[in-house]
Write an enzyme that holds these catalytic residues in place. Sequence first.
Site, PDB file in Angstrom:
ATOM      1  N   HIS A 187       0.844  -1.193   0.000  1.00 47.77           N
ATOM      2  CA  HIS A 187       0.000   0.000   0.000  1.00 47.77           C
ATOM      3  C   HIS A 187       0.885   1.250   0.000  1.00 47.77           C
ATOM      4  CE1 HIS A 187      -2.398  -3.263   1.702  1.00 47.77           C
ATOM      5  NE2 HIS A 187      -3.487  -2.599   1.361  1.00 47.77           N
TER       6      HIS A 187
ATOM      7  N   ASP B  43     -34.794 -15.791  28.265  1.00 51.10           N
ATOM      8  CA  ASP B  43     -34.344 -14.773  27.315  1.00 51.10           C
ATOM      9  C   ASP B  43     -34.358 -15.283  25.883  1.00 51.10           C
ATOM     10  OD1 ASP B  43     -34.009 -12.579  28.958  1.00 51.10           O
ATOM     11  OD2 ASP B  43     -31.957 -13.094  29.491  1.00 51.10           O
TER      12      ASP B  43
ATOM     13  N   PRO C 263      -6.668  -4.943  11.042  1.00 51.94           N
ATOM     14  CA  PRO C 263      -8.126  -4.805  11.108  1.00 51.94           C
ATOM     15  C   PRO C 263      -8.458  -3.399  11.597  1.00 51.94           C
ATOM     16  CG  PRO C 263      -7.399  -6.865  12.131  1.00 51.94           C
ATOM     17  CD  PRO C 263      -6.177  -6.045  11.885  1.00 51.94           C
ATOM     18  N   LEU C 264      -9.031  -2.598  10.741  1.00 49.14           N
ATOM     19  CA  LEU C 264      -9.143  -1.172  11.029  1.00 49.14           C
ATOM     20  C   LEU C 264      -9.971  -0.902  12.282  1.00 49.14           C
ATOM     21  CD1 LEU C 264      -9.466   0.217   7.408  1.00 49.14           C
ATOM     22  CD2 LEU C 264      -7.524   0.443   8.959  1.00 49.14           C
TER      23      LEU C 264
ATOM     24  N   PHE D  11     -22.448 -12.896  23.216  1.00 52.62           N
ATOM     25  CA  PHE D  11     -21.885 -11.662  22.665  1.00 52.62           C
ATOM     26  C   PHE D  11     -20.390 -11.768  22.376  1.00 52.62           C
ATOM     27  CE2 PHE D  11     -25.446  -9.738  25.348  1.00 52.62           C
ATOM     28  CZ  PHE D  11     -26.353  -9.857  24.310  1.00 52.62           C
TER      29      PHE D  11
ATOM     30  N   HIS E 162     -30.243 -14.985  23.200  1.00 55.13           N
ATOM     31  CA  HIS E 162     -29.293 -14.936  24.303  1.00 55.13           C
ATOM     32  C   HIS E 162     -28.791 -16.324  24.713  1.00 55.13           C
ATOM     33  CE1 HIS E 162     -30.450 -10.802  24.493  1.00 55.13           C
ATOM     34  NE2 HIS E 162     -29.771 -10.568  25.601  1.00 55.13           N
TER      35      HIS E 162
ATOM     36  N   SER F  91     -24.061  -9.424  36.645  1.00 52.02           N
ATOM     37  CA  SER F  91     -24.418 -10.726  36.079  1.00 52.02           C
ATOM     38  C   SER F  91     -23.198 -11.595  35.830  1.00 52.02           C
ATOM     39  CB  SER F  91     -25.183 -10.533  34.762  1.00 52.02           C
ATOM     40  OG  SER F  91     -26.450  -9.966  34.991  1.00 52.02           O
TER      41      SER F  91
ATOM     42  N   HIS G 247      -3.955   3.495  -3.282  1.00 51.94           N
ATOM     43  CA  HIS G 247      -4.086   2.835  -1.978  1.00 51.94           C
ATOM     44  C   HIS G 247      -3.381   1.486  -1.900  1.00 51.94           C
ATOM     45  CE1 HIS G 247      -5.808   1.375   1.772  1.00 51.94           C
ATOM     46  NE2 HIS G 247      -6.182   0.285   1.118  1.00 51.94           N
TER      47      HIS G 247
ATOM     48  N   GLU H 191     -18.675  -4.082  23.806  1.00 51.72           N
ATOM     49  CA  GLU H 191     -17.916  -5.336  23.807  1.00 51.72           C
ATOM     50  C   GLU H 191     -16.712  -5.294  22.880  1.00 51.72           C
ATOM     51  OE1 GLU H 191     -22.189  -6.493  24.839  1.00 51.72           O
ATOM     52  OE2 GLU H 191     -21.212  -5.206  23.344  1.00 51.72           O
TER      53      GLU H 191
ATOM     54  N   ASN I 198      -7.009  11.938   4.436  1.00 48.62           N
ATOM     55  CA  ASN I 198      -6.720  12.091   3.004  1.00 48.62           C
ATOM     56  C   ASN I 198      -7.961  12.046   2.123  1.00 48.62           C
ATOM     57  OD1 ASN I 198      -7.348   9.311   2.389  1.00 48.62           O
ATOM     58  ND2 ASN I 198      -5.306   8.725   3.103  1.00 48.62           N
TER      59      ASN I 198
ATOM     60  N   ASP J 143      -8.905   7.263   7.749  1.00 51.60           N
ATOM     61  CA  ASP J 143     -10.336   7.372   7.489  1.00 51.60           C
ATOM     62  C   ASP J 143     -11.038   6.049   7.786  1.00 51.60           C
ATOM     63  OD1 ASP J 143     -10.635  10.090   6.462  1.00 51.60           O
ATOM     64  OD2 ASP J 143      -9.483   9.429   4.729  1.00 51.60           O
ATOM     65  N   GLY J 144     -10.414   4.960   7.376  1.00 50.45           N
ATOM     66  CA  GLY J 144     -11.015   3.649   7.626  1.00 50.45           C
ATOM     67  C   GLY J 144     -11.178   3.361   9.107  1.00 50.45           C
TER      68      GLY J 144
END
Length: 663
Positions: free
Chosen positions: A27, A467, A116-117, A435, A471, A382, A261, A409, A186, A156-157
């Site tokens: 890049h 739930d 990972p952005l 989650f 859940h 919890s 890029h 999370e 940019n 930006d990402g």
Amino acid sequence: MEPIDRKAITALRTLSIDAIEAASSGHPGFPLGAAPLMYAIWKEFLNYDPACPRWEGRDRFVLSAGHGSALYYAMLHLSGFDLSMEELKKFRQWNSKTPGHPEYGHTAGVEATTGPLGHGFATGIGMAIAEKMLAAQYNRPGFEIVSHYVYGIVSDGDMMEGVAAEAASLAGALGLGKVIYLYDDNKITIEGSTEIVFTEDVRARFEAYGWDVRQVGDAEDIGALALAIRKARETADKPSLIMVRTHIGFASPKQDTPAAHGEPLGAENAARTKEKLGVPGERPFTAPAEVKEYFAEKSKVMARKRAQWEALFSAYEKEYGALAKELAERWKSGFRVESGDLSGIFADIKQTSTREASGLILQKLSALVPSLCGGSADLAPSNKTYVNGAGDFSRADPAGRNIHFGVREQAMAAIANGMALHGGFVPYCATFLVFADFMRPAVRLAALMGVHVIFVFTHDSIAVGEDGPTHQPVEQTMSLRIIPGLLVLRPADALETAEAWRVAINGRKPAALVLTRQKVPVLGAFSDAIKAGAEKGGYVISAESASPLDITLVAAGSEVALVLAAQKELAGLGINARVVSLCSWELFDSQSEEYRARTIPKSAPALAVEAGVPHGWEKYAVRPENILALDRFGQSAPGGEVYEKLGFSVANVVDKARRIIGA
């Protein structure tokens, strides 16, 4: 701009594009545009010592825009880190120290694995929390042993990712004044102008988060960049974002276009870029002698700064010996937990959920392991993860060990990674198991980096009950088990939970504790077997009688109590069964072949039981039909009823065992 500044920035740019051209991959747009940002931070502000990359007193730098790694490697090389020009030439090649995205533990000077952005952004916030908490706990008047900044470059990402937004919101609420991020503004993404999808007022957004925001209109103005950073350092009660107008692919024929890029410039365009940068015809992988000399002198200055810090720490040791010793142990992750340390907690308890057991264990562990700290995504009551009497980390009490992450999370897990990377902490973070999907990228990065983070996941099965299926996790435990390098522990009861925590603390690697909401029996009758075998991941918790073995019942978590009850029923029918508790597949699979064969012998069939998806259990049960598991989502109803109606009853285990052996 001073001539040396221009030459150094040009060297960063040309080394970056040379590496990308040699690899025919990479890049170039970011290094060409953001080189002045990198240089401004490293020239005047970042404290580091290439001779001692893990020096505790250093500032931290995170390249959240990890796709710009070529620029990072050029900076590390020029700054004197153990990264030779030959390694720059091997960019993105097998076994090089210059992989496509920065990797922690692989390249000297790299503080975090990024790519990972948004995750680098959030990881840096974790480092800042660690700095602030450690400083509050150990600094004394005249002894600012812990005092450093977290610098970063974000893109930006990064700004579009939810994980960065979560982390930015928390950082503002906590007033993390030692975070200074330069935003490579940019205005270009892979698909075109940011105006297509990213039209918000970033300045207003971050000011609303509680950040100090400044703008520099021209990335080439090193003086303006330096002034903005100095002003940010003077803002002690807010994290700082410096928005810098840059040009992706600066000086190249592809400047300000998406084409700059993610692909090499090509030989002709690279040559034209060098010509525009004022170094026409320059040979690849060349840095001017005066630039090398400049950075060599800077390395000497940095070595003196480290020596001054070490002298301060020596004086601190004389004045505050016990504190200094404890802090040094924390930096070394030197605290261990023995089995006896946690014994006796459950002597008078007949049944309890493993989440409640974990909460009791955590109270004791917090005293034994000063580096242990963390919190929950607004679920501490919890998850049972609040440590009584340890204080709440906040603006008012930065020494508090309980961290309130809010309903965040994604950021919570990335922040925990940052705390572990910083050093001095064994962080834990908690939420409901279902989650874990929100956290998966950060959990994966923890495993990739091998950092010591403990992920606490409660409410682990369909027994969550009313739930309902939103859940009730059925696939999450298995999805965690397939992450390489992650230790997953699903303990059967309170006693095994204590052993699981001990293994997680002592293991020095990322671990996930998977815990029940519903109460399960405390298996006191099997305490000796648990203490002896749990650390092996799988062990015989209840042996068969002297007669030949008919079947092995293999289970994890709450299903161990279920199969123990089924074992008794089978014994009444003259069927000789043993029960194996398989708390951790990773630990069990790491044992010798002889031990594994002795624990789950091939001389008799095995029945595997878990209230989750069946995938993977065939390696222990051999035959798919020898697995009692779930191939559907759960249902809303009382937990015990859901559990039984979906097949997790003693009668069903007994019936399936009998059918397997033909009895």
